[in-house]
Design a protein around this motif. Structure first.
Motif, PDB file in Angstrom:
ATOM      1  N   ILE A  17       0.841  -1.203   0.000  1.00  0.00           N
ATOM      2  CA  ILE A  17       0.000   0.000   0.000  1.00  0.00           C
ATOM      3  C   ILE A  17       0.874   1.250   0.000  1.00  0.00           C
ATOM      4  O   ILE A  17       0.560   2.242  -0.664  1.00  0.00           O
ATOM      5  CB  ILE A  17      -0.952  -0.009   1.211  1.00  0.00           C
ATOM      6  CG1 ILE A  17      -1.921  -1.185   1.111  1.00  0.00           C
ATOM      7  CG2 ILE A  17      -1.723   1.307   1.311  1.00  0.00           C
ATOM      8  CD1 ILE A  17      -2.873  -1.310   2.282  1.00  0.00           C
ATOM      9  N   LEU A  18       1.982   1.198   0.730  1.00  0.00           N
ATOM     10  CA  LEU A  18       2.908   2.330   0.733  1.00  0.00           C
ATOM     11  C   LEU A  18       3.457   2.575  -0.668  1.00  0.00           C
ATOM     12  O   LEU A  18       3.569   3.721  -1.112  1.00  0.00           O
ATOM     13  CB  LEU A  18       4.055   2.068   1.713  1.00  0.00           C
ATOM     14  CG  LEU A  18       3.684   2.056   3.208  1.00  0.00           C
ATOM     15  CD1 LEU A  18       4.894   1.654   4.036  1.00  0.00           C
ATOM     16  CD2 LEU A  18       3.172   3.419   3.651  1.00  0.00           C
ATOM     17  N   ARG A  19       3.786   1.504  -1.378  1.00  0.00           N
ATOM     18  CA  ARG A  19       4.287   1.660  -2.744  1.00  0.00           C
ATOM     19  C   ARG A  19       3.208   2.198  -3.679  1.00  0.00           C
ATOM     20  O   ARG A  19       3.491   2.975  -4.595  1.00  0.00           O
ATOM     21  CB  ARG A  19       4.835   0.331  -3.277  1.00  0.00           C
ATOM     22  CG  ARG A  19       6.257   0.035  -2.813  1.00  0.00           C
ATOM     23  CD  ARG A  19       6.843  -1.135  -3.594  1.00  0.00           C
ATOM     24  NE  ARG A  19       6.972  -0.836  -5.012  1.00  0.00           N
ATOM     25  CZ  ARG A  19       8.056  -0.315  -5.571  1.00  0.00           C
ATOM     26  NH1 ARG A  19       9.122  -0.023  -4.826  1.00  0.00           N
ATOM     27  NH2 ARG A  19       8.100  -0.105  -6.869  1.00  0.00           N
ATOM     28  N   GLU A  20       1.968   1.790  -3.471  1.00  0.00           N
ATOM     29  CA  GLU A  20       0.872   2.312  -4.291  1.00  0.00           C
ATOM     30  C   GLU A  20       0.713   3.816  -4.087  1.00  0.00           C
ATOM     31  O   GLU A  20       0.493   4.564  -5.050  1.00  0.00           O
ATOM     32  CB  GLU A  20      -0.434   1.593  -3.941  1.00  0.00           C
ATOM     33  CG  GLU A  20      -0.499   0.154  -4.452  1.00  0.00           C
ATOM     34  CD  GLU A  20      -1.753  -0.563  -4.008  1.00  0.00           C
ATOM     35  OE1 GLU A  20      -2.601   0.074  -3.346  1.00  0.00           O
ATOM     36  OE2 GLU A  20      -1.887  -1.767  -4.311  1.00  0.00           O
ATOM     37  N   LEU A  21       0.835   4.262  -2.837  1.00  0.00           N
ATOM     38  CA  LEU A  21       0.750   5.695  -2.563  1.00  0.00           C
ATOM     39  C   LEU A  21       1.927   6.433  -3.202  1.00  0.00           C
ATOM     40  O   LEU A  21       1.765   7.530  -3.735  1.00  0.00           O
ATOM     41  CB  LEU A  21       0.711   5.936  -1.054  1.00  0.00           C
ATOM     42  CG  LEU A  21      -0.614   5.581  -0.353  1.00  0.00           C
ATOM     43  CD1 LEU A  21      -0.449   5.677   1.163  1.00  0.00           C
ATOM     44  CD2 LEU A  21      -1.738   6.513  -0.816  1.00  0.00           C
ATOM     45  N   ALA A  22       3.103   5.818  -3.137  1.00  0.00           N
ATOM     46  CA  ALA A  22       4.278   6.450  -3.754  1.00  0.00           C
ATOM     47  C   ALA A  22       4.086   6.575  -5.263  1.00  0.00           C
ATOM     48  O   ALA A  22       4.444   7.600  -5.864  1.00  0.00           O
ATOM     49  CB  ALA A  22       5.532   5.629  -3.445  1.00  0.00           C
TER      50      ALA A  22
END
Length: 357
Positions: A87-92
């Motif tokens: 999810i952190l990578r999706e936000l990035a």
């Protein structure tokens, strides 16, 4: 008076929404309703005109592989909540693409002042934050060794301890080769064990961690390796704690930027909406309508895009059936003629209704 249902407004929106590249853009299209405010309508039409103008200058933006961010945003609103690496990578990814669009529009912001207003307030800090996340979290979702010096140190110790333990167990198997089923160190219950023949299980002192399905092999953790296995488990626990700390730190940095992240989401949604309309316009040879002061309605070579779409679909199917290429005439393509689709027809009843495009 024509109603929205009579004019098949919802079906028209679905047709336009098919050009959206993101879930947010699609939802934006499907949420459109006729406008009663002329300034709002004129703003929306300017956005389309400016997007066409930027395309002529080879200034474009695209969005890809973006997930619906509402769940991630909800997690950011929960204090001290943890967020999964994926999810952190999706936000990035979302932040990177929003800032790319900003950089593209910045090149010709004098030509596209209305588009520039959408992205102008996105802070540059978001780029650094997106880069930090991508540097620390691999595409697979695993945390990179370099995410912190402590994590790198722990993983080096884990590799060293695993190597020592494996070599020790391999030596033990060589010393007791008659009792060993296969000279392969095995993992059971997260602990390294050796495969011992069931008839010789009493020869190797240690803790049994189960048997093979046939019962011919017993997996034993020798007494001599228990302390080494315990040390390895301790190091793995330290690794998990350090990973949790890294992920929490990244989530906190995102949480501090939550208002800016929400603006980035809104910017992507609206930019995708505008681009979906321009793609629709190109596909149906539509033009941006001119809104008259006296509410005069002038339709030249007007056609309903849904009917045209149905004709195209039917003609394509017939061509496939007959294996003969065919074409459908769609009317003149004059910048002063054409149509803006049935949205102009809506302006007869909703003079200030927005017309896609």
């Amino acid at each position: 008076m024509f109603s929205i249902e009579t004019l098949q407004f919802e079906s028209l929106l679905k047709l336009v929404a098919g050009n959206a590249q993101t879930p947010m853009g699609r939802d934006f299209v499907l949420g459109v309703r006729p406008l009663s405010s002329r300034p709002e309508l004129e703003r929306d039409l300017r956005l389309v005109e400016e997007t066409f103008a930027l395309k002529e200058e080879e200034v474009v933006w695209n969005f890809s592989e973006l997930s619906e961010p509402s769940d991630a945003i909800a997690l950011l609103r929960i204090k001290d909540s943890s967020i999964e690496p994926s999810i952190l990578r999706e936000l990035a990814r979302l932040l990177s693409q929003a800032l790319f669009a900003k950089d593209e529009i910045r090149k010709e912001k004098q030509v596209a002042p209305t588009l520039w207003q959408i992205v102008e307030t996105l802070p540059k800090d978001l780029a650094d934050l997106a880069a930090k996340i991508n540097n620390k979290i691999l595409p697979s979702g695993e945390i990179d060794d370099s995410a912190s010096s402590e994590l790198g140190r722990i993983r080096r110790e884990i590799n060293s301890q695993r190597g020592k333990l494996t070599r020790s167990l391999e030596g033990m198997m060589r010393s007791n080769s008659d009792a060993i089923q296969d000279e392969i160190v095995t993992l059971r219950n997260e602990r390294f064990v050796i495969p011992v023949k069931a008839d010789f299980s009493g020869k190797i002192n240690g803790v049994a961690h189960g048997a093979s399905s046939s019962g011919a092999t017993v997996f034993i953790e020798p007494l001599e390796s228990i302390e080494a296995n315990n040390e390895l488990q301790k190091l793995k626990a330290n690794e998990e704690n350090e990973i949790a700390r890294i992920l929490f730190s990244l989530a906190e940095e995102l949480r501090e930027q939550l208002p800016a992240i929400e603006r980035a989401v809104d910017a992507i949604a609206e930019l995708d909406f505008v681009k979906a309309k321009t793609i629709f316009a190109e596909r149906f040879d539509a033009i941006v309508p001119e809104i008259s002061e006296d509410e005069t309605l002038d339709l030249v070579d007007a056609r309903h895009p849904l009917l045209e779409e149905n004709l195209r679909t039917a003609e394509t199917q017939r061509s496939r059936d007959n294996s003969v290429p065919r074409a459908v005439a769609t009317g003149k393509n004059d910048k002063n003629e054409g149509n803006t689709n049935d949205a102009i027809a809506r302006s007869h009843n909703h003079p200030d209704a927005e017309a896609p495009p």
